[in-house]
Scaffold this motif. Sequence first.
Motif, PDB file in Angstrom:
ATOM      1  N   GLN A 291      13.351   8.645  -1.678  1.00 36.62           N
ATOM      2  CA  GLN A 291      12.052   9.463  -1.107  1.00 36.62           C
ATOM      3  C   GLN A 291      12.608  10.713  -0.441  1.00 36.62           C
ATOM      4  O   GLN A 291      11.943  11.745  -0.689  1.00 36.62           O
ATOM      5  N   LYS A 292      13.636  10.643   0.228  1.00 33.49           N
ATOM      6  CA  LYS A 292      13.856  11.745   1.099  1.00 33.49           C
ATOM      7  C   LYS A 292      14.380  13.158   0.340  1.00 33.49           C
ATOM      8  O   LYS A 292      13.916  14.143   0.645  1.00 33.49           O
ATOM      9  N   GLY A 293      14.975  13.113  -0.674  1.00 32.70           N
ATOM     10  CA  GLY A 293      15.422  13.807  -1.635  1.00 32.70           C
ATOM     11  C   GLY A 293      14.431  14.088  -2.603  1.00 32.70           C
ATOM     12  O   GLY A 293      14.645  15.048  -3.810  1.00 32.70           O
ATOM     13  N   GLU A 294      13.459  13.407  -2.983  1.00 29.38           N
ATOM     14  CA  GLU A 294      12.625  13.354  -4.196  1.00 29.38           C
ATOM     15  C   GLU A 294      13.492  13.425  -5.356  1.00 29.38           C
ATOM     16  O   GLU A 294      13.531  14.354  -6.283  1.00 29.38           O
TER      17      GLU A 294
ATOM     18  N   ILE B 216      13.144   3.183  -3.836  1.00 30.30           N
ATOM     19  CA  ILE B 216      12.724   2.395  -4.694  1.00 30.30           C
ATOM     20  C   ILE B 216      13.675   2.174  -6.033  1.00 30.30           C
ATOM     21  O   ILE B 216      14.152   3.070  -6.552  1.00 30.30           O
ATOM     22  N   VAL B 217      14.182   0.670  -6.211  1.00 26.15           N
ATOM     23  CA  VAL B 217      15.245   0.371  -7.229  1.00 26.15           C
ATOM     24  C   VAL B 217      14.734  -0.546  -8.294  1.00 26.15           C
ATOM     25  O   VAL B 217      13.999  -1.622  -7.730  1.00 26.15           O
ATOM     26  N   ALA B 218      14.591   0.144  -9.357  1.00 26.41           N
ATOM     27  CA  ALA B 218      14.008  -0.654 -10.579  1.00 26.41           C
ATOM     28  C   ALA B 218      15.408  -1.201 -11.471  1.00 26.41           C
ATOM     29  O   ALA B 218      16.280  -0.193 -11.695  1.00 26.41           O
ATOM     30  N   THR B 219      15.490  -2.578 -11.773  1.00 26.62           N
ATOM     31  CA  THR B 219      16.738  -2.801 -12.294  1.00 26.62           C
ATOM     32  C   THR B 219      16.060  -3.767 -13.595  1.00 26.62           C
ATOM     33  O   THR B 219      15.107  -4.427 -13.675  1.00 26.62           O
TER      34      THR B 219
ATOM     35  N   VAL C 125      12.574  -3.374  -6.329  1.00 26.73           N
ATOM     36  CA  VAL C 125      12.767  -3.648  -5.016  1.00 26.73           C
ATOM     37  C   VAL C 125      12.283  -2.273  -4.104  1.00 26.73           C
ATOM     38  O   VAL C 125      13.143  -1.225  -4.580  1.00 26.73           O
ATOM     39  N   VAL C 126      11.627  -2.368  -3.107  1.00 22.19           N
ATOM     40  CA  VAL C 126      10.935  -1.142  -2.142  1.00 22.19           C
ATOM     41  C   VAL C 126      11.912  -1.471  -1.178  1.00 22.19           C
ATOM     42  O   VAL C 126      11.414  -2.441  -0.510  1.00 22.19           O
ATOM     43  N   PHE C 127      12.346  -0.437  -0.645  1.00 21.69           N
ATOM     44  CA  PHE C 127      13.015  -0.409   0.654  1.00 21.69           C
ATOM     45  C   PHE C 127      12.488   0.423   1.574  1.00 21.69           C
ATOM     46  O   PHE C 127      12.124   1.370   1.397  1.00 21.69           O
TER      47      PHE C 127
ATOM     48  N   GLY D 134       0.841  -1.226   0.032  1.00 18.92           N
ATOM     49  CA  GLY D 134       0.034   0.000  -0.005  1.00 18.92           C
ATOM     50  C   GLY D 134       0.724   1.261  -0.051  1.00 18.92           C
ATOM     51  O   GLY D 134       0.716   2.339  -0.720  1.00 18.92           O
ATOM     52  N   LEU D 135       1.816   1.116   0.775  1.00 25.40           N
ATOM     53  CA  LEU D 135       2.878   2.427   0.759  1.00 25.40           C
ATOM     54  C   LEU D 135       3.349   2.657  -0.699  1.00 25.40           C
ATOM     55  O   LEU D 135       3.627   3.666  -1.165  1.00 25.40           O
ATOM     56  N   PHE D 136       3.909   1.531  -1.168  1.00 21.97           N
ATOM     57  CA  PHE D 136       4.365   1.523  -2.513  1.00 21.97           C
ATOM     58  C   PHE D 136       3.338   2.045  -3.555  1.00 21.97           C
ATOM     59  O   PHE D 136       3.802   3.133  -4.372  1.00 21.97           O
TER      60      PHE D 136
END
Length: 184
Positions: free
Chosen positions: A126-129, A101-104, A79-81, A14-16
């Motif tokens: 997320q923090k630095g957008e 979030i890392v997409a590879t 991958v969602v951290f 849900g967060l993702f």
Amino acid sequence: MKRLTTYPVFVLTGLFLLWVLSSPALSAAPLTKTQKKSQGPMVIKSKTLEADDKKKRITFEGNVEAKRDDFTVLCNKLVVFYEKSDEKKKTENVSASIDKIVATGAVKIIRAEGGVATGEKAVYYQKGEKLVLTGKPVVKQGEDFVEGDVITLFLKEDRSVVESAKDKKVRAVIFPKQEKGKGP
């Protein structure tokens, strides 16, 4: 490791979804006062979904497709951290926030209104957008495109930086646009 059997999987998924639905980097146009923030459901398909609460990550793997009305993200692995909040009260609610979030693997972001970004890896912080594309990244709009070794989008600032390796140069190809109603 846990597989789809724990409550945190649903919370984190849900967060993702909230991140993707509200992300200006992936939206087709800037939000106006009359537009709604979320235009429709996000549908994510992959061969597997694995939640690892100890490592604080959710992994979608195998022909990943994340789709909404205004964009589609395709990749081999997503991958969602996340970070958990220390606030655990008497309720069962788990408080967590997305770190990155890392997409590879053959990453492709397609906007419904036009425009495609490709690369081997895309990382959203997320923090630095901030969104960073690497691995032969290219951003295309119609016939126009820009390419380099690293393309960084600073979402809060509506700014981007294209960088190349020491011995190379960035490349931008921009075709002249014709005004409507006027011939060549």
